[in-house]
Scaffold this motif. Structure first.
Motif, mmCIF file in Angstrom:
data_model
loop_
_atom_site.group_PDB
_atom_site.id
_atom_site.type_symbol
_atom_site.label_atom_id
_atom_site.label_comp_id
_atom_site.label_asym_id
_atom_site.label_seq_id
_atom_site.Cartn_x
_atom_site.Cartn_y
_atom_site.Cartn_z
ATOM 1 N N THR A 6 0.844 -1.200 0.000
ATOM 2 C CA THR A 6 0.000 0.000 0.000
ATOM 3 C C THR A 6 0.878 1.248 0.000
ATOM 4 O O THR A 6 1.905 1.278 0.692
ATOM 5 N N ASN A 7 0.494 2.229 -0.786
ATOM 6 C CA ASN A 7 1.257 3.485 -0.741
ATOM 7 C C ASN A 7 0.420 4.605 -0.114
ATOM 8 O O ASN A 7 0.768 5.776 -0.218
ATOM 9 N N TYR A 8 -0.703 4.227 0.519
ATOM 10 C CA TYR A 8 -1.427 5.225 1.327
ATOM 11 C C TYR A 8 -0.607 5.447 2.583
ATOM 12 O O TYR A 8 -0.085 4.489 3.173
ATOM 13 N N ARG B 154 -2.557 6.749 -5.593
ATOM 14 C CA ARG B 154 -2.600 5.807 -4.461
ATOM 15 C C ARG B 154 -3.123 4.445 -4.886
ATOM 16 O O ARG B 154 -4.004 4.333 -5.742
ATOM 17 N N ARG C 207 -3.740 0.250 -3.085
ATOM 18 C CA ARG C 207 -3.488 -0.760 -2.043
ATOM 19 C C ARG C 207 -3.854 -2.121 -2.609
ATOM 20 O O ARG C 207 -4.834 -2.254 -3.347
ATOM 21 N N GLY D 63 4.659 -1.031 3.602
ATOM 22 C CA GLY D 63 3.638 -0.090 3.167
ATOM 23 C C GLY D 63 3.698 1.192 3.965
ATOM 24 O O GLY D 63 4.401 1.287 4.977
ATOM 25 N N ASP E 216 -1.149 3.079 6.528
ATOM 26 C CA ASP E 216 -2.427 3.129 5.825
ATOM 27 C C ASP E 216 -3.569 2.781 6.787
ATOM 28 O O ASP E 216 -3.643 1.643 7.268
ATOM 29 N N TYR F 280 -5.529 -0.508 6.544
ATOM 30 C CA TYR F 280 -4.927 -1.712 7.115
ATOM 31 C C TYR F 280 -4.877 -1.601 8.639
ATOM 32 O O TYR F 280 -3.846 -1.295 9.224
ATOM 33 N N TYR G 229 4.930 3.191 -6.088
ATOM 34 C CA TYR G 229 5.606 3.150 -4.775
ATOM 35 C C TYR G 229 6.922 3.904 -4.931
ATOM 36 O O TYR G 229 8.017 3.349 -4.885
#
Ligand code: 5AD
Ligand code: FES
Length: 360
Positions: free
Chosen positions: A74-76, A95, A97, A122, A125, A128, A320
């Motif tokens: 995930t890049n949140y 964004r 995930r 990640g 986030d 998650y 990412y």
């Protein structure tokens, strides 16, 4: 006898003496570390350091290089670190995930390719939640009982770390970024603190994780004394893994105009860390491979003994983007694996695919 006042000219013979002392005692005084890091002979120093570091790594790990399959799931991120391309404030970042199923598919692919360690990395986030992370870890643990599961998902409560461990996580990577309070404040917004970062690392250790800390080399405002401070912090923490790599600017961050860290200083620090921590697992990082085409090979020769090929689906890799021009964003997992295998071989080492636990 080493006796050098700071106004004397520093000779290469003295640098050599310092390296011999470091190899022998795994430690130097603050002043000696400063002299070695700021050496007036960077090329020669790095050469002598690399030879000493390679000798020590071979004593502990032979010519083995461990592989870790990296899944950037995930890049949140709710944080706003000034250096990082996936900071919450970067509205240009696209964004994504991965779902649990997609992550499992990455693990499956990785397992087929021979990986026995998965690193789930990640941003912080909020989707998650601890519950979802535990469910994910438990599912991977059940499906791949012979694999090590490494988490790299930032600062959490002690209870959360305990729950992830209970679910089956073995290792945790959380770079401290800098061990100097003032410097930490220049890299992070006020909502973040070095004290909490240290609390996390301490909790992780106490909970029985194999723990990885680390820092960027040449990050904005970093001084040589800061680097000595990093070494001192690591000596206290005694982590199993130490991840370092050069700072590389990202165009959509507050540090977009800052200079990148240098290859030379990064390699020097890697060798110094190998001599201070003979047993440590030290990755030759993607950032190192990004600032120089043969950066990762040089990192292995300087004392590194871990590589982390990317296992993320190709479709999300370019998102990412922690820093500009990150390598491996177009390649398939199998390509990254064979590319790295060739590089490791060319550098004179052998890739092994076991879990690669720390040897203390
Ligand atoms: N350059 C180099 N490394 C970076 N990281 C984050 N942003 C950058 C950057 N711009 C590193 C941090 C983080 C790790 C996942 O990546 O040290 O802990
Ligand atoms: Fe990914 Fe070389 S390691 S392409």
């Amino acid at each position: 006898m080493i006796n050098m006042t700071s106004d004397k000219k520093i000779t290469i013979a003295y640098i050599e003496e310092l390296i011999a002392k470091l190899a022998q005692e795994k430690n130097l005084t603050d002043e000696e570390f400063v002299t070695l890091i700021a050496t007036p002979y960077p090329e020669e120093t790095n050469k002598i350091l690399a030879i000493a570091a390679d000798k020590v790594r071979r004593q502990h790990y032979g010519d083995k290089v461990y592989v870790r399959g990296l899944i950037e799931f995930t890049n949140y991120c709710k944080n706003n670190c000034y250096y990082c391309g996936i900071r919450a404030g970067n509205c240009k970042a696209q964004r994504y995930r991965l779902t649990k199923e997609e992550i499992l598919a990455c693990c499956k692919e990785g397992y087929k390719l021979g990986f026995r360690t998965f690193v789930l990395q990640g941003g912080e986030d909020p989707y998650y939640t601890d519950e979802r992370v535990c469910d994910l870890v438990a599912t991977i643990r059940e499906a791949f009982p012979d694999c090590a599961i490494t988490l790299s998902i930032g600062e959490k409560s002690r209870e959360a770390y305990a729950a992830y461990k209970q679910a089956g996580a073995d290792r945790y990577l959380l770079r401290h970024e800098t061990a100097d309070e003032l410097h930490y404040g220049k890299l992070h917004p006020e909502s973040m603190s070095l004290a909490n970062r240290k609390r996390c690392l301490k909790d992780l250790k106490e909970l029985g994780y194999q723990v990885g800390a680390g820092f960027m080399v040449g990050s904005p405002y970093q001084t040589i004394k800061n680097l000595v401070c990093d070494i001192r912090f690591l000596q206290e923490l005694q982590p199993d893994m130490i991840g370092i790599g050069p700072f590389i600017h990202h165009k959509d961050t507050p540090f977009n105009a800052e200079a990148d860290g240098s290859l030379s200083l990064s390699l020097r620090m890697l060798s110094i860390l190998r001599l201070c921590f003979p047993y440590a697992l030290l990755p030759s990082t993607t950032a190192l491979g990004t600032i120089a085409p043969n950066g990762r090979e040089l990192g292995l020769k300087a004392g590194g003994n871990v590589v982390m090929p990317n296992l993320s689906p190709t479709s999300v890799r370019k998102h990412y983007q922690l820093y500009d021009n990150k390598i491996c964003t177009g390649e398939e997992s199998a390509q990254c694996k064979s590319c790295l295998e060739l590089r490791v071989k060319a550098a004179g080492y052998t890739i092994v695919s076991d879990r690669g636990d720390v040897r203390k």
